[in-house]
Scaffold this active site. Structure first.
Site, PDB file in Angstrom:
ATOM      1  N   CYS A 216       0.837  -1.195   0.000  1.00 11.04           N
ATOM      2  CA  CYS A 216       0.000   0.000   0.000  1.00 11.04           C
ATOM      3  C   CYS A 216       0.873   1.246   0.000  1.00 11.04           C
ATOM      4  O   CYS A 216       2.104   1.163  -0.001  1.00 11.04           O
ATOM      5  CB  CYS A 216      -0.951   0.008   1.197  1.00 11.04           C
ATOM      6  SG  CYS A 216      -0.109   0.058   2.793  1.00 11.04           S
TER       7      CYS A 216
ATOM      8  N   CYS B 145       3.763   1.621   2.435  1.00 14.78           N
ATOM      9  CA  CYS B 145       5.013   0.935   2.084  1.00 14.78           C
ATOM     10  C   CYS B 145       5.874   1.795   1.159  1.00 14.78           C
ATOM     11  O   CYS B 145       7.079   1.960   1.380  1.00 14.78           O
ATOM     12  CB  CYS B 145       4.722  -0.403   1.412  1.00 14.78           C
ATOM     13  SG  CYS B 145       3.790  -1.558   2.425  1.00 14.78           S
TER      14      CYS B 145
ATOM     15  N   ASP C  50       3.961  29.795 -30.549  1.00 18.22           N
ATOM     16  CA  ASP C  50       4.987  30.392 -31.389  1.00 18.22           C
ATOM     17  C   ASP C  50       4.461  30.342 -32.827  1.00 18.22           C
ATOM     18  O   ASP C  50       3.575  29.538 -33.136  1.00 18.22           O
ATOM     19  CB  ASP C  50       6.281  29.581 -31.257  1.00 18.22           C
ATOM     20  CG  ASP C  50       7.352  30.054 -32.220  1.00 18.22           C
ATOM     21  OD1 ASP C  50       7.577  31.271 -32.303  1.00 18.22           O
ATOM     22  OD2 ASP C  50       7.935  29.192 -32.912  1.00 18.22           O
TER      23      ASP C  50
ATOM     24  N   ASP D 267       8.769  25.273 -30.936  1.00 21.37           N
ATOM     25  CA  ASP D 267       9.591  24.247 -31.572  1.00 21.37           C
ATOM     26  C   ASP D 267      11.073  24.550 -31.560  1.00 21.37           C
ATOM     27  O   ASP D 267      11.889  23.659 -31.786  1.00 21.37           O
ATOM     28  CB  ASP D 267       9.149  24.050 -33.032  1.00 21.37           C
ATOM     29  CG  ASP D 267       9.572  25.218 -33.905  1.00 21.37           C
ATOM     30  OD1 ASP D 267       9.416  26.374 -33.463  1.00 21.37           O
ATOM     31  OD2 ASP D 267      10.058  24.985 -35.026  1.00 21.37           O
TER      32      ASP D 267
ATOM     33  N   ASP E  70      12.458  29.229 -28.087  1.00 18.82           N
ATOM     34  CA  ASP E  70      11.228  29.106 -27.302  1.00 18.82           C
ATOM     35  C   ASP E  70      11.483  28.510 -25.914  1.00 18.82           C
ATOM     36  O   ASP E  70      10.570  28.468 -25.090  1.00 18.82           O
ATOM     37  CB  ASP E  70      10.214  28.219 -28.042  1.00 18.82           C
ATOM     38  CG  ASP E  70       9.800  28.795 -29.379  1.00 18.82           C
ATOM     39  OD1 ASP E  70       9.636  30.021 -29.461  1.00 18.82           O
ATOM     40  OD2 ASP E  70       9.663  28.028 -30.348  1.00 18.82           O
TER      41      ASP E  70
END
Length: 878
Positions: A36, A39, A557, A749, A753
């Site tokens: 769980c 742990c 952009d 891209d 940027d």
């Protein structure tokens, strides 16, 4: 380093090299025994407490950890030891070193001695490119750190097998961690299945003797036959059959409880162990009292303990079965890499002299491999001979086959369709596109979403609180019974008040489920990121998923994002009577100029001297003694070049048509005009329209001039534009929008940027093929399609609605189940929840949460995207 520094300065920032004395290393470790969230939190704390560990992520859903650490302070062996000291089994899966260093482990089989191992070690160290050789304990494994640009595993195996006693030693690549995740999961499934079947063999008769046969007259008399005093045959049968279930099949819960309590925490195993032990040992007490007393009347609960263990093991079996399906995306990706490759041997003139089939893991950089029709490309590289069509949909998500000929790049794992290709390998191992994609998806599945902090906080006090509520429930009902606060008619005929109270207490203890809470977020994130990868959308973890579903504003952009990113010259005009630039507009002009020079194959362009690039304006240089400037209106004005009315009209006309107008001056006098157009992507307008329907504001930020930017914006339907922006100004615009209360996504891209991608709440990088390792972005759009921006946001929203549903189910289940198990409805309806049914309900809750997450595998992108028409791009030159 110098190239990196220059690149940073080219985009407008100052940069200087700092010597980095610390090296970072990462490793992935499989952890067995976690049940769980408690742990996984314990393991995470244990790892973070180790000196030298920088960060550690432990994922309960896939039972793995990713640790980043300083190898000069701590080793992977110490990390394994820390996990084992916390009470869990740890297996090293992989180690990742620096970008320019790879690590491989080789297994040695055959006749060898310590002396021969020493000779092998020295021989490997002598290979150019090998940085370090480590002999693992037992001498049968050797780890080699090396520079993949210089050497590779095929060389190591050749050296090992030829160094000592040729023919007596064989070396093979050893996969750390032994079996893969899928094999490990299959082993766990078989183990739980076997345990459940054995449990069923013993539990079924216990259930029948307690619940069914007691209502069959003839059988009942036989079961009620007294053996010793009040001890009857039925009690003996149930005792004998329940004992192996409790102590052999249920031994895992004792071990888990011991380990949890030893480290000062409590988990699901503690609840199960306490509940089943309470039922079993009370039943044992009744058996012993019945055997020693002539008038004792008691009821045993052996069926409760046995059925509890059986149902919980069944639940774990179903949970592991379902959890295995959440990581199918990674398994499918890893299976894309072909097991073998056809290696070509070439002579000095480049002619093929032979070919051999080798293990795909033995491919090295600069190898020449042959790809036949119908075969998978064995590694990243470029075509040096042949032509074909390659289906790259399994990597990029793009359905149409891509034509490949000499000079074109290919991606490992893609499918060659109809021609033979000879490919020169450029990327192997962790550098390959496929490995980077798998790495991104794995890291995403290991990273925790902020919403998971809720489950982590609850897990700290959940089990102790449940134990307290369980004991309080038993005590309340016991006192109420002793003081006759409720009618004796409420007590079932086969029980006394103590036994009724005990059943209520046990039911509370076993119905509470911390597992469901712990699995609510990671399973949904695992499935969501896997589905994204199959759609060509790589989401880097739960944080990116969580932020993406809140996005209210997207900043685009222009060049390469809204447009194709490949400008072409569409118009030229001589106004009166080539330069060395990497700018895309300059490249477009050069390409256009080459059209007029096709007849001169060996034409040499005149050299440009005193070349200066002026950011945001243009370039200037001296060509054959003539001063030439190429750039925008601002550049000409700054240098005193007068712009006549006809040139002004040409500029205005170009801007209205979404073209970039470029002016050329010679010796301070305006000489020419060039119009350059970067065509829009086919469905840019439709994509912006769909985003508007999703209540998302679209903004364009570009370094281009205002006229061109406004024209592009009008064409695609963007209302807000910010033009002539430098890289740092793009980031400032993002921060400005955030200050206005927007959750901002940036789609870009280029390297210019990057500041904005980092500043945004969610950075989305347009990156195709092998260009997927974009560190600045949170989400990588592999196909470079704008519709994938919509897919990423929609998938994020669907994933988080699933996470919310999981939490509603898990929390609601516990909030409703615990009071019902405690007997809240009993005074009004006489309805009570037997412990074995409560245990079955607990097991079902975890399975339900995982299955709820698995429904995400049926995700379909918005139907609006399927209706978009892909139009052909046409550029008309004037």
């Amino acid at each position: 380093e110098e190239k990196i520094r220059e690149t940073i300065e080219d985009i407008g920032f100052e940069a200087s090299l700092i010597e980095n004395e610390r090296t970072n290393q990462a490793c992935r470790i499989r952890i067995n025994g976690m049940t769980c969230t408690s742990c996984s939190s314990t393991v995470e704390r244990a790892l973070k407490s180790v000196n030298g560990v920088e960060r550690a992520h432990v994922a309960l859903a896939i039972e793995e950890a990713e640790i980043h650490y300083d190898p000069s302070l701590v080793s992977s062996e110490k990390l394994l030891e820390a996990i084992e000291n916390a009470g869990f089994e740890a297996i090293l899966i992989s180690t990742r070193t620096g970008e320019d260093v790879s690590k491989i482990t080789l297994k040695i089989d055959g006749e060898f001695t310590d002396e021969s191992i020493t000779i092998i070690e020295r021989s490997l160290e002598a290979i150019h490119g090998v940085q370090k050789v480590e002999i693992n304990p037992g001498n049968d494994k050797i780890s080699v750190l090396y520079n993949p640009d210089v050497t590779g595993p095929r060389n190591f195996i050749r050296v090992i097998e030829s160094t000592v006693f040729a023919g007596h030693i064989k070396a093979t690549i050893f996969t750390e961690g032994g079996v893969g995740r899928d094999s490990q999961n299959q082993g766990e499934i078989k183990q739980y299945c076997k345990s459940f079947l054995w449990s069923l063999v013993f539990t079924a008769p216990v259930f029948l003797t307690a619940m069914v046969f007691m209502y069959i007259p003839g059988v009942k008399n036989m079961l009620m036959f007294k053996v010793v005093n009040m001890l009857n045959v039925g009690e003996i049968i149930r005792w004998v059959l329940a004992t192996p279930v409790q102590f052999f099949i249920g031994w895992r819960f004792y071990i888990g409880s011991y380990k949890a309590l030893r480290r000062g925490s409590a988990n699901m195993d503690v609840l199960v162990a306490l509940g089943t032990n309470a039922a079993y040992f009370y039943s044992l007490y009744t058996v012993l009292r019945a055997a020693t007393s002539p008038d004792f009347m008691g009821v045993d609960f052996f069926e409760t303990s046995a059925m509890l263990i059986s149902f919980i093991i069944l639940g774990k079996y179903l949970e592991v079965l379902a959890r295995g399906k959440t990581s199918e995306a990674i398994a499918k990706l890893m299976n894309l890499a072909p097991e073998t490759a056809m290696l070509l041997n070439l002579d000095n003139e480049g002619h093929v002299t032979g070919e051999e089939e080798i293990d795909g893991r033995l491919i090295q950089k600069n190898d020449i491999i042959k790809i036949i029709p119908g075969a998978k490309v064995a590694s990243d590289g470029y075509v040096i001979w042949g032509q074909s069509h390659v289906n790259e949909s399994m990597i990029t998500g793009e359905a149409r086959p891509v034509a490949k000929r000499k000079g074109d790049t290919v991606i490992g794992g893609t499918l060659n369709e109809n021609g033979v290709l000879h490919v020169k390998v450029t990327r192997v191992g962790s550098e390959s596109a496929l490995a980077q994609i798998v790495g991104l998806v794995e890291s995403a599945q290991l990273a925790k979403a902020p919403v998971q902090k809720l489950a982590d906080q609850i897990s700290k006090f959940f089990v102790p609180l449940v134990i307290f509520v369980s004991l309080s429930t038993w005590l309340a009902w016991f006192i109420a019974g002793k003081l006759h606060w409720y009618p004796e008619s409420w007590i079932p005929s086969s029980m006394v008040s103590f036994e009724l109270a005990l059943q209520f207490g046990i039911s509370v203890m076993v119905i509470a489920c911390p597992c469901a809470l712990g699995l609510a977020t990671p399973t949904a994130v695992m499935v969501g990121t896997g589905v994204g990868a199959s759609q060509g959308v790589l989401i880097k973890g739960g944080l990116a998923l969580e932020r993406a579903h809140k996005v209210t504003c997207i900043v685009f952009d222009k060049t390469g994002t809204l447009t194709m990113g490949k400008p072409v010259v569409v118009k030229t005009k001589i106004l009166n009577s080539m330069v060395n630039s990497e700018h895309p507009l300059a490249k477009a002009i050069v390409e256009y100029a080459k059209i007029f020079k096709d007849e001169q194959e060996n034409h040499a362009w005149p050299e440009a001297r005193d070349f200066v690039s002026i950011t945001g304006k243009g370039v200037k240089a001296t060509v054959r003694g003539i001063k030439v400037m190429v750039g925008n209106k601002k550049l000409m004005c700054d240098h005193g070049v007068s712009i006549p009315d006809d040139a002004q009209e040409l500029l205005a006309e170009a801007e209205e048509m979404a073209q970039t107008g470029i002016l050329v001056s010679i010796n301070g006098e305006l000489a020419g005009f060039v119009a350059v157009s970067d065509p829009l992507k086919p469905i840019a307008g439709e994509a912006i329209s769909i985003l508007k329907s999703m209540n998302i504001v679209s903004i364009m930020v570009t370094g281009d001039n205002w006229g061109t930017a406004n024209s592009i914006a009008r064409e695609v339907g963007i209302d807000s534009v910010f033009a002539e922006a430098k890289p740092e100004q793009k980031a400032e615009k993002v921060k400005e929008l955030q200050a206005m209360g927007h959750v901002v996504a940036m789609v870009g891209d280029g390297i210019n940027d990057s500041p904005a991608l980092v500043a945004a709440d969610v950075g989305m990088a347009i990156g195709a093929g092998t260009d997927i390792a974009i560190e600045a972005a949170d989400i990588v759009l592999m196909k470079s399609n704008l519709e994938d921006v919509i897919t990423a946001i929609d998938l994020s929203r669907k994933t988080f609605s699933r996470i919310r549903l999981n939490y509603v189910w898990a929390l609601g289940y516990n909030l409703m189940g615990i009071p019902i198990a405690a007997g809240v409805l009993f005074p009004y309806t006489r309805f009570r929840l037997p412990p074995w049914i409560a245990g079955a309900a607990m097991a079902a809750s975890s399975v339900s949460v995982v299955c709820c997450s698995l429904l995400l595998k049926n995700y379909k992108r918005p139907k609006k995207l399927d209706n978009l028409e892909i139009r052909e791009i046409q550029v008309e030159r004037v």
